[in-house]
Design an enzyme around this catalytic site. Structure first.
Site, mmCIF file in Angstrom:
data_model
loop_
_atom_site.group_PDB
_atom_site.id
_atom_site.type_symbol
_atom_site.label_atom_id
_atom_site.label_comp_id
_atom_site.label_asym_id
_atom_site.label_seq_id
_atom_site.Cartn_x
_atom_site.Cartn_y
_atom_site.Cartn_z
ATOM 1 N N LYS A 192 0.854 -1.201 0.000
ATOM 2 C CA LYS A 192 0.000 0.000 0.000
ATOM 3 C C LYS A 192 0.882 1.240 0.000
ATOM 4 C CE LYS A 192 -1.947 2.447 3.341
ATOM 5 N NZ LYS A 192 -1.808 3.824 2.808
ATOM 6 N N GLY A 219 7.136 4.682 8.325
ATOM 7 C CA GLY A 219 6.274 5.823 8.627
ATOM 8 C C GLY A 219 6.493 6.282 10.054
ATOM 9 N N SER A 220 5.447 6.781 10.667
ATOM 10 C CA SER A 220 5.583 7.366 12.001
ATOM 11 C C SER A 220 5.623 6.297 13.093
ATOM 12 C CB SER A 220 4.414 8.312 12.263
ATOM 13 O OG SER A 220 3.201 7.589 12.234
ATOM 14 N N THR A 221 6.206 6.643 14.212
ATOM 15 C CA THR A 221 6.295 5.723 15.351
ATOM 16 C C THR A 221 4.895 5.377 15.859
ATOM 17 O OG1 THR A 221 8.473 6.519 15.923
ATOM 18 C CG2 THR A 221 7.245 5.458 17.684
ATOM 19 N N VAL A 269 2.045 5.118 14.193
ATOM 20 C CA VAL A 269 1.415 4.089 13.354
ATOM 21 C C VAL A 269 2.187 2.771 13.472
ATOM 22 C CG1 VAL A 269 0.760 3.426 11.007
ATOM 23 C CG2 VAL A 269 0.374 5.767 11.783
ATOM 24 N N GLY A 270 3.510 2.845 13.632
ATOM 25 C CA GLY A 270 4.308 1.634 13.828
ATOM 26 C C GLY A 270 3.803 0.811 15.011
ATOM 27 N N GLU A 328 10.387 0.739 10.022
ATOM 28 C CA GLU A 328 11.351 1.834 9.820
ATOM 29 C C GLU A 328 10.620 3.089 10.245
ATOM 30 O OE1 GLU A 328 14.403 1.876 9.034
ATOM 31 O OE2 GLU A 328 14.631 -0.181 8.326
ATOM 32 N N CYS A 331 13.444 10.540 7.121
ATOM 33 C CA CYS A 331 13.398 9.964 8.467
ATOM 34 C C CYS A 331 14.724 10.144 9.202
ATOM 35 C CB CYS A 331 12.996 8.509 8.412
ATOM 36 S SG CYS A 331 13.896 7.584 7.186
ATOM 37 N N GLU A 373 9.889 14.861 16.091
ATOM 38 C CA GLU A 373 10.226 14.851 14.663
ATOM 39 C C GLU A 373 9.323 15.850 13.935
ATOM 40 O OE1 GLU A 373 9.239 11.222 12.409
ATOM 41 O OE2 GLU A 373 11.218 11.430 11.498
HETATM 42 P P1 NAP Z 1 1.950 7.716 8.832
HETATM 43 O O1 NAP Z 1 0.608 8.036 9.339
HETATM 44 O O2 NAP Z 1 2.871 6.935 9.683
HETATM 45 O O3 NAP Z 1 1.749 6.972 7.428
HETATM 46 C C1 NAP Z 1 2.637 6.060 6.838
HETATM 47 C C2 NAP Z 1 1.848 4.972 6.131
HETATM 48 O O4 NAP Z 1 1.072 4.223 7.079
HETATM 49 C C3 NAP Z 1 0.833 5.504 5.124
HETATM 50 O O5 NAP Z 1 0.761 4.590 4.043
HETATM 51 C C4 NAP Z 1 -0.432 5.525 5.959
HETATM 52 O O6 NAP Z 1 -1.601 5.554 5.205
HETATM 53 C C5 NAP Z 1 -0.295 4.243 6.729
HETATM 54 N N1 NAP Z 1 -1.138 4.148 7.932
HETATM 55 C C6 NAP Z 1 -1.652 5.157 8.691
HETATM 56 N N2 NAP Z 1 -2.375 4.641 9.711
HETATM 57 C C7 NAP Z 1 -2.337 3.292 9.610
HETATM 58 C C8 NAP Z 1 -2.880 2.206 10.368
HETATM 59 N N3 NAP Z 1 -3.627 2.406 11.455
HETATM 60 N N4 NAP Z 1 -2.622 0.941 9.973
HETATM 61 C C9 NAP Z 1 -1.849 0.714 8.879
HETATM 62 N N5 NAP Z 1 -1.316 1.697 8.109
HETATM 63 C C10 NAP Z 1 -1.536 2.972 8.475
HETATM 64 O O7 NAP Z 1 2.696 9.029 8.391
HETATM 65 P P2 NAP Z 1 1.992 10.388 7.892
HETATM 66 O O8 NAP Z 1 0.694 10.665 8.551
HETATM 67 O O9 NAP Z 1 1.928 10.320 6.466
HETATM 68 O O10 NAP Z 1 3.033 11.456 8.454
HETATM 69 C C11 NAP Z 1 3.010 11.829 9.829
HETATM 70 C C12 NAP Z 1 4.394 11.882 10.386
HETATM 71 O O11 NAP Z 1 5.015 10.613 10.283
HETATM 72 C C13 NAP Z 1 5.352 12.815 9.677
HETATM 73 O O12 NAP Z 1 5.220 14.141 10.043
HETATM 74 C C14 NAP Z 1 6.663 12.236 10.085
HETATM 75 O O13 NAP Z 1 7.032 12.689 11.347
HETATM 76 C C15 NAP Z 1 6.401 10.759 10.130
HETATM 77 N N6 NAP Z 1 6.839 10.078 8.903
HETATM 78 C C16 NAP Z 1 7.958 9.321 8.944
HETATM 79 C C17 NAP Z 1 8.411 8.699 7.800
HETATM 80 C C18 NAP Z 1 9.662 7.875 7.788
HETATM 81 O O14 NAP Z 1 10.237 7.695 6.723
HETATM 82 N N7 NAP Z 1 10.085 7.329 8.900
HETATM 83 C C19 NAP Z 1 7.740 8.856 6.601
HETATM 84 C C20 NAP Z 1 6.569 9.613 6.589
HETATM 85 C C21 NAP Z 1 6.145 10.213 7.748
HETATM 86 P P3 NAP Z 1 -2.228 6.936 4.644
HETATM 87 O O15 NAP Z 1 -1.329 8.039 5.017
HETATM 88 O O16 NAP Z 1 -2.269 6.675 3.206
HETATM 89 O O17 NAP Z 1 -3.580 7.063 5.269
#
Ligand code: NAP
Ligand code: MG
Length: 493
Positions: free
Chosen positions: A189, A242-244, A246-247, A265, A299, A396
Site C-alpha cells: 500500500k 512511517g511514524s512511530t 502508526v508503527g 522503519e 526519516c 520529529e
Molecule cells: P503515517 O501516518 O505513519 O503513514 C505512513 C503509512 O502508514 C501511510 O501509508 C499511511 O496511510 C499508513 N497508515 C496510517 N495509519 C495506519 C494504520 N492504522 N494501519 C496501517 N497503516 C496505516 O505518516 P503520515 O501521517 O503520512 O506522516 C506523519 C508523520 O510521520 C510525519 O510528520 C513524520 O514525522 C512521520 N513520517 C515518517 C516517515 C519515515 O520515513 N520514517 C515517513 C513519513 C512520515 P495513509 O497516510 O495513506 O492514510
C-alpha cells in the site's frame, strides 16, 4: 470506465497515468468504487482521482498474491526471479524521466532529487537481483554423521508492505526488491497522497516477466487499507515505514491477528555534530544537506545540530549564509534544491512546530516563513537558543527546520545526542579519527556518518535503535526479513 489519465508536466513529459489498483498484473477499479483526489503540492491543485482500496480490495490482492506464491512463482528458479528484477530495472531506466516527473508532480520534490530517487530505485532492484541466486542454507554436523542436517532459507509467503509519502518510488523499490528476490509475493500500500509513481512503475511489471499476482500495489487510507494489511490472517509478514505512532498500531494488529513478522522503519531526531577541529566549510555543507535535503522530509534528517563551543558562533554564521543559498521553489526547475512539502496537512504541521519554537523562546536565526502564496513551500529554518526539553528539539518535525546548540566535550555531546527516544542516524564531523570513532560507537543509532551525512547506499544496512524501528532494510541484512529458516535432519542409521 477509464483506468488511466493523461498527465502533462511543465517539462514537456506526458504520461498515461494509471488510476486503478494494481492486482494480478491489471489495473482494476476498487470493489466499492470509491475514489479520492491526488494533488500536486507545488500548486495545491488536484492532479486526478484514483481508486481507493478498502478491506475487500486487500482480500482480492491477498488472493492474487497467495495463488502466485503457491503456484507459478514457486516454479521460478532463483535465477529467473533475479532476471525479472533486472528487466524491471532496465525498463525503469528507459522510463526515468517519466517516473521522475510523476514523482515531482505528486510529491513536490525537486526534479534533480526525483531523478536521483529513480536511479537509486533501479540500483536497489539490480542489487537484490544479484542476491536472488545466492541465498542458501548450511550443512550442520552434530553426531558423528549419524544424521545429515541442513537448513533452508525459505520465503515467508504473502508479505504486506506499507510505505510513506516522502520517497514514494524509492520506498516501493526498497520494499519489493528484497521480498521478491527471496521468492515471496507482495501486497503493497502506498501512502494515499503519493500513489502515482509506484503505479506507473507497475505498468512495467508484466513486461519485466513477473507473473500475475507476484507484485500487487494498491492505495487507500491507513486506517482502512493499511489496517487490513496489518491484521490480515493470510499475510505472514508486514514491513512498514512511517511514524512511530502508526508503527505501534501495526505491531499491535500483527500481535492480535496471526503474529505476522514485523519490521518497522520509523522516525528520528538525529544529531549532527561538529567538533572544533572539523573543516568548517565542509561540515556546514553536510549539515545543510543533512537537514534541508528533500525539504527535511527524511526519516534520518539531521535535525539537531550540535557545535563545539570554540567554533559555535562561526558555524552559526556560516550555516545561515549557506541555508539562504538553497534554491527553494518550482520543483520542475533543474536548479531547484528544495521543492514543496508533500501536502497542506504536512505544511501546517511544520508551521505549527515553527510557532511552537518561537513561543518556547527559541531564536529564529533564519527562515520561519512560508515561501510564496501558492503550493506548500517553507523557508529553510534554523532555531538557536534552544533547550533540550523544547518540543522542537524532542519531536520529529519532518520539514526544513533544525535546531542548533553548543556542547563542551565528547561526554557532553554523547549525552545530548542520546537524549531522545529515537535512534535512527547521526553525523559527526571532526579531523580526529579517535574522536570520530568514539562518538560513532557511543551514539545509540543505526547509522553513523563520519564527515558526511545521508550516506545511504543499497548495500549498507539501514534501520533504527530504540523507537526508530525494528529490523534493517537494505544490504544483505534485509534478506533476513523475508526468509525463514527450516531445519531438515535425516537419520542415516
Ligand atoms: P503515517 O501516518 O505513519 O503513514 C505512513 C503509512 O502508514 C501511510 O501509508 C499511511 O496511510 C499508513 N497508515 C496510517 N495509519 C495506519 C494504520 N492504522 N494501519 C496501517 N497503516 C496505516 O505518516 P503520515 O501521517 O503520512 O506522516 C506523519 C508523520 O510521520 C510525519 O510528520 C513524520 O514525522 C512521520 N513520517 C515518517 C516517515 C519515515 O520515513 N520514517 C515517513 C513519513 C512520515 P495513509 O497516510 O495513506 O492514510
Ligand atoms: Mg498519511
Amino acid at each position: 470506465m477509464s483506468l488511466s489519465e493523461t498527465l502533462k508536466f511543465p517539462n514537456g513529459i506526458e504520461v498515461n497515468q494509471p488510476t486503478g489498483l494494481f492486482i494480478n498484473n491489471e489495473f482494476v477499479p476498487s470493489k466499492e468504487g470509491a475514489k479520492f483526489d491526488v494533488f500536486n503540492p507545488s500548486t495545491g491543485k488536484k492532479l486526478l482521482e484514483v481508486y481507493e482500496a478498502r478491506e475487500a480490495d486487500i482480500d482480492a490482492a491477498v488472493d492474487a498474491a497467495e495463488a502466485a506464491f503457491h503456484g507459478v512463482w514457486s516454479k521460478f528458479s532463483a535465477g529467473e526471479r533475479g532476471a525479472c528484477l533486472l528487466k524491471l530495472a532496465d525498463l525503469m531506466e528507459k522510463n526515468l524521466m517519466e517516473l521522475a516527473s510523476i514523482e515531482t508532480a505528486n510529491n513536490g520534490k525537486a526534479i534533480a532529487l526525483a531523478k536521483g530517487d529513480v536511479a537509486m530505485s533501479i540500483q536497489t532492484l539490480r542489487y537484490y537481483a544479484g542476491w536472488s541466486d545466492k541465498i542458501h542454507g548450511k550443512v550442520i554436523e552434530t553426531d558423528n554423521n549419524a544424521t545429515f542436517n541442513y537448513t533452508r532459507q525459505e520465503p515467508i509467503g504473502v508479505c504486506g508492505q506499507i510505505i510513506p509519502w516522502n520517497f514514494p518510488l524509492l520506498m516501493w523499490a526498497w520494499k519489493i526488491a528484497p521480498a521478491i528476490c527471496t521468492g515471496n509475493t507482495v501486497v503493497l500500500k502506498t501512502a494515499e497522497n503519493t500513489p502515482l509513481s509506484a503505479y506507473y512503475a507497475c505498468t512495467l511489471i508484466a513486461e519485466a516477466g513477473f507473473p500475475a499476482g507476484v507484485i500487487n500495489v494498491v492505495t487507500g487510507y491507513g486506517k482502512t487499507a493499511g489496517a487490513a494489511i496489518a491484521s490480515h490472517m493470510r499475510i505472514h509478514k508486514v514491513a512498514f515505514t512511517g511514524s512511530t505512532l502508526v508503527g505501534r498500531a501495526i505491531m499491535k494488529a500483527a500481535a492480535a491477528s496471526n503474529l505476522k513478522k514485523v519490521t518497522l522503519e520509523l522516525g528520528g531526531k538525529s544529531p549532527n555534530i561538529i567538533f572544533d577541529d572539523a573543516d568548517i566549510d565542509k561540515a556546514v555543507e553536510w549539515v545543510n544537506f543533512g537537514i534541508f535535503f528533500n525539504g527535511g522530509e527524511v526519516c534520518c534528517a539531521g535535525s539537531r545540530v550540535y557545535v563545539q563551543e570554540g567554533i559555535y558562533d562561526k558555524v552559526v554564521e556560516a550555516f545561515k549564509k549557506r541555508a539562504i543559498m538553497n534554491k527553494v521553489g518550482d520543483p520542475f526547475d533543474e536548479n531547484t534544491f528544495q521543492g514543496a512539502q508533500v501536502s497542506k496537512q504536512q505544511f501546517e504541521r511544520i508551521m505549527g512546530y515553527v510557532e511552537a519554537g518561537k513561543k518556547a523562546g527559541a531564536t529564529v536565526e533564519v527562515g520561519g516563513n512560508r515561501v510564496g502564496t501558492e503550493g506548500w513551500f517553507v523557508e529553510p529554518t534554523i532555531f538557536s537558543n534552544v533547550s533540550e526539553d523544547m518540543q522542537i528539539v524532542r519531536e520529529e518535525i519532518f520539514g526544513p527546520v533544525c535546531t542548533i546548540a553548543k556542547f563542551k566535550d565528547v561526554d557532553d555531546v554523547v549525552a545530548k545526542a542520546n537524549n531522545t527516544s529515537y535512534g535512527l542516524a547521526a553525523g559527526v564531523h571532526t579531523s580526529n579519527l579517535k574522536t570520530a570513532l568514539e562518538v560513532a560507537h557511543r551514539i545509540r543509532a543505526g547509522s553513523l556518518w563520519v564527515n558526511q551525512y545521508n550516506a545511504l547506499n543499497h548495500a549498507l544496512p539501514f534501520g533504527g535503535y530504540n523507537e526508530s524501528g525494528i529490523g534493517r532494510e537494505l544490504g544483505k541484512e534485509a534478506l533476513r526479513n523475508y526468509t525463514q529458516i527450516k531445519t531438515v535432519s535425516v537419520n542415516l542409521q
